[in-house]
Each structure stands twice: as structure tokens, then as C-alpha cells.
Design an enzyme around this catalytic site. Structure first.
Site, PDB file in Angstrom:
ATOM      1  N   HIS A 114     -11.175  -3.709  -1.234  1.00 43.62           N
ATOM      2  CA  HIS A 114     -11.281  -2.857  -0.221  1.00 43.62           C
ATOM      3  C   HIS A 114     -11.984  -3.713   1.017  1.00 43.62           C
ATOM      4  O   HIS A 114     -13.016  -4.265   0.809  1.00 43.62           O
ATOM      5  CB  HIS A 114     -12.352  -1.746  -0.662  1.00 43.62           C
ATOM      6  CG  HIS A 114     -12.534  -0.612   0.549  1.00 43.62           C
ATOM      7  ND1 HIS A 114     -11.619   0.200   0.712  1.00 43.62           N
ATOM      8  CD2 HIS A 114     -13.432  -0.729   1.756  1.00 43.62           C
ATOM      9  CE1 HIS A 114     -12.037   0.898   1.943  1.00 43.62           C
ATOM     10  NE2 HIS A 114     -13.309   0.264   2.421  1.00 43.62           N
ATOM     11  N   CYS A 149      -7.158   2.297  -1.831  1.00 49.12           N
ATOM     12  CA  CYS A 149      -7.719   1.733  -2.918  1.00 49.12           C
ATOM     13  C   CYS A 149      -7.245   2.642  -4.091  1.00 49.12           C
ATOM     14  O   CYS A 149      -6.933   1.987  -5.314  1.00 49.12           O
ATOM     15  CB  CYS A 149      -9.303   2.015  -2.902  1.00 49.12           C
ATOM     16  SG  CYS A 149     -10.056   0.791  -2.214  1.00 49.12           S
ATOM     17  N   ASN A 163      -3.737  -1.727  13.153  1.00 50.63           N
ATOM     18  CA  ASN A 163      -4.447  -0.537  14.205  1.00 50.63           C
ATOM     19  C   ASN A 163      -5.919  -0.643  13.797  1.00 50.63           C
ATOM     20  O   ASN A 163      -6.356  -0.913  12.440  1.00 50.63           O
ATOM     21  CB  ASN A 163      -4.081   0.793  13.880  1.00 50.63           C
ATOM     22  CG  ASN A 163      -2.494   0.910  14.471  1.00 50.63           C
ATOM     23  OD1 ASN A 163      -2.067   0.266  15.372  1.00 50.63           O
ATOM     24  ND2 ASN A 163      -1.899   1.549  13.601  1.00 50.63           N
ATOM     25  N   HIS A 187       1.211  -3.315   9.279  1.00 51.49           N
ATOM     26  CA  HIS A 187       2.284  -2.754   9.223  1.00 51.49           C
ATOM     27  C   HIS A 187       3.530  -3.708   9.833  1.00 51.49           C
ATOM     28  O   HIS A 187       3.368  -4.446  10.600  1.00 51.49           O
ATOM     29  CB  HIS A 187       2.625  -1.669  10.485  1.00 51.49           C
ATOM     30  CG  HIS A 187       1.568  -0.445  10.553  1.00 51.49           C
ATOM     31  ND1 HIS A 187       2.114   0.960   9.959  1.00 51.49           N
ATOM     32  CD2 HIS A 187       0.226  -0.494  10.646  1.00 51.49           C
ATOM     33  CE1 HIS A 187       0.769   1.542  10.335  1.00 51.49           C
ATOM     34  NE2 HIS A 187      -0.014   0.903  10.295  1.00 51.49           N
ATOM     35  N   HIS A 224      -8.767   1.249   5.507  1.00 52.33           N
ATOM     36  CA  HIS A 224      -8.614   0.112   4.520  1.00 52.33           C
ATOM     37  C   HIS A 224      -7.579  -0.861   5.255  1.00 52.33           C
ATOM     38  O   HIS A 224      -6.508  -0.472   5.490  1.00 52.33           O
ATOM     39  CB  HIS A 224      -8.121   0.625   3.060  1.00 52.33           C
ATOM     40  CG  HIS A 224      -7.728  -0.452   1.907  1.00 52.33           C
ATOM     41  ND1 HIS A 224      -8.411  -0.162   0.596  1.00 52.33           N
ATOM     42  CD2 HIS A 224      -7.165  -1.416   2.046  1.00 52.33           C
ATOM     43  CE1 HIS A 224      -8.035  -1.237  -0.039  1.00 52.33           C
ATOM     44  NE2 HIS A 224      -7.314  -2.029   0.646  1.00 52.33           N
ATOM     45  N   HIS A 244      -4.605  -2.811   6.634  1.00 54.27           N
ATOM     46  CA  HIS A 244      -3.399  -2.805   6.245  1.00 54.27           C
ATOM     47  C   HIS A 244      -2.597  -3.356   7.673  1.00 54.27           C
ATOM     48  O   HIS A 244      -2.768  -3.156   8.597  1.00 54.27           O
ATOM     49  CB  HIS A 244      -2.718  -1.458   5.726  1.00 54.27           C
ATOM     50  CG  HIS A 244      -3.113  -0.201   6.732  1.00 54.27           C
ATOM     51  ND1 HIS A 244      -4.280   0.177   6.881  1.00 54.27           N
ATOM     52  CD2 HIS A 244      -2.463   0.196   7.730  1.00 54.27           C
ATOM     53  CE1 HIS A 244      -4.207   1.047   7.929  1.00 54.27           C
ATOM     54  NE2 HIS A 244      -2.933   1.247   8.290  1.00 54.27           N
TER      55      HIS A 244
HETATM   56  P1  AMP Z   1      -3.060   3.564  10.462  1.00 56.63           P
HETATM   57  O1  AMP Z   1      -2.608   4.514  11.490  1.00 56.63           O
HETATM   58  O2  AMP Z   1      -2.626   2.167  11.054  1.00 56.63           O
HETATM   59  O3  AMP Z   1      -4.151   3.692   9.639  1.00 56.63           O
HETATM   60  O4  AMP Z   1      -1.728   3.527   9.351  1.00 56.63           O
HETATM   61  C1  AMP Z   1      -1.945   4.310   8.200  1.00 56.63           C
HETATM   62  C2  AMP Z   1      -0.372   4.486   7.797  1.00 56.63           C
HETATM   63  O5  AMP Z   1      -0.633   4.863   6.365  1.00 56.63           O
HETATM   64  C3  AMP Z   1       0.380   5.666   8.429  1.00 56.63           C
HETATM   65  O6  AMP Z   1       1.630   4.909   8.988  1.00 56.63           O
HETATM   66  C4  AMP Z   1       0.894   6.441   7.230  1.00 56.63           C
HETATM   67  O7  AMP Z   1       1.989   7.038   7.412  1.00 56.63           O
HETATM   68  C5  AMP Z   1       0.733   5.558   5.938  1.00 56.63           C
HETATM   69  N1  AMP Z   1       0.380   6.528   4.934  1.00 56.63           N
HETATM   70  C6  AMP Z   1      -0.428   7.452   4.715  1.00 56.63           C
HETATM   71  N2  AMP Z   1      -0.766   7.970   3.460  1.00 56.63           N
HETATM   72  C7  AMP Z   1       0.307   7.145   2.778  1.00 56.63           C
HETATM   73  C8  AMP Z   1       0.693   7.157   1.373  1.00 56.63           C
HETATM   74  N3  AMP Z   1       0.263   7.953   0.342  1.00 56.63           N
HETATM   75  N4  AMP Z   1       1.605   6.349   1.045  1.00 56.63           N
HETATM   76  C9  AMP Z   1       2.082   5.603   2.039  1.00 56.63           C
HETATM   77  N5  AMP Z   1       1.919   5.512   3.299  1.00 56.63           N
HETATM   78  C10 AMP Z   1       0.809   6.241   3.664  1.00 56.63           C
HETATM   79 ZN    ZN Z   2      -9.920   0.959  -0.004  1.00 56.83          ZN
END
Ligand code: AMP
Ligand code: ZN
Length: 116
Positions: free
Chosen positions: A48, A9, A89, A104, A100, A102
Site C-alpha cells: 500500500h 489492497c 490521478n 492507468h 492506493h 495506480h
Molecule cells: P482513479 O479515479 O484514478 O482513482 O481510478 C480508480 C479506477 O479504479 C477507476 O477507473 C475505476 O473504474 C477502477 N476500479 C474501481 N473498482 C475497481 C475494481 N473492483 N476492479 C477494477 N477496477 C476498479
Molecule cells: Zn491499499
């Protein structure tokens, strides 16, 4: 509408910097800070939603918009011909570390299966 203490967020609100590669009304796409492939982009709803388990008939439009965004960026990055991988994931067993939703987008190298 940001959730207090949610990292993504804060990225959506531009309180925390990121490298934005895609933006629409409801979606932000930005480079993963620890890339696992030559292309590693995260797509999230600006609003969110804590994870895919929270997708319902009411917010499925925002979740679906992540697929459209990833498809568009994959094409722009020249990944569409060789292919790529999309990953969501979910919670601890799925390896979710940021609560949150997302998606990949991973590309630019040959992926292996099964995943670790
Ligand atoms: P997940 O494990 O699927 O929740 O993915 C979270 C992803 O967020 C991981 O691949 C991290 O490398 C990435 N991540 C964490 N912090 C940041 C950030 N500040 N900017 C960009 N990516 C991030
Ligand atoms: Zn969020």
C-alpha cells in the site's frame, strides 16, 4: 501488507476478484472494471502506497516498476506503435477515487487533449 478497508489492497490479496493481466514481485496489473478505452489496465504496487504524493526516495523503486510493467504490457497488447496514454490521478483535484497508487494504461483509440 494490506491496509484495512483499501479496495486495491483487497484486490492485491485476492480477497476481491479482478482480471489480472500482469504480475511481478511488487506489481499487479488488472483490467479496470469501467474501461474508458479498448485497453484500460491499472498497475499498482502490491504494497500500500496511498498515492503519487507519497512516493519518496525509499519507495520510488516500486513506483518506477509500474512504468516498466505498463511498457511491457503495452508492447504485448500491440499498442507500442500507435501509442497509448499513462495516467496517474492524485487526490481530489486530480480525480483520484481509490487511495492506493495506480497507473492507468489506456490504449486502442485516439485520446484527446486537454483531458476533462
Ligand atoms: P482513479 O479515479 O484514478 O482513482 O481510478 C480508480 C479506477 O479504479 C477507476 O477507473 C475505476 O473504474 C477502477 N476500479 C474501481 N473498482 C475497481 C475494481 N473492483 N476492479 C477494477 N477496477 C476498479
Ligand atoms: Zn491499499
Amino acid at each position: 501488507m494490506s491496509e484495512a478497508d483499501c479496495l486495491f489492497c483487497k484486490i492485491a490479496d485476492r480477497e476481491i476478484p479482478s482480471t489480472v493481466v500482469y504480475e511481478s514481485e511488487s506489481v499487479l496489473g488488472f483490467n479496470d472494471i469501467r474501461p474508458q478505452a479498448p485497453v484500460h489496465i491499472l498497475f499498482m504496487p502490491k504494497r500500500h502506497i496511498s498515492g503519487i504524493h507519497e512516493v519518496t526516495a525509499r519507495n520510488v523503486g516500486e513506483a518506477g516498476a509500474l512504468l516498466l510493467a505498463a511498457n511491457e504490457v503495452a508492447r504485448e497488447k500491440g499498442l507500442s506503435e500507435a501509442g497509448y496514454r499513462l495516467v496517474v490521478n492524485c487526490k481530489a483535484d486530480g480525480g483520484q477515487t481509490v487511495d492506493h497508487l495506480h497507473l492507468h494504461l489506456l490504449g486502442g483509440r485516439r485520446m484527446t487533449w486537454p483531458p476533462g
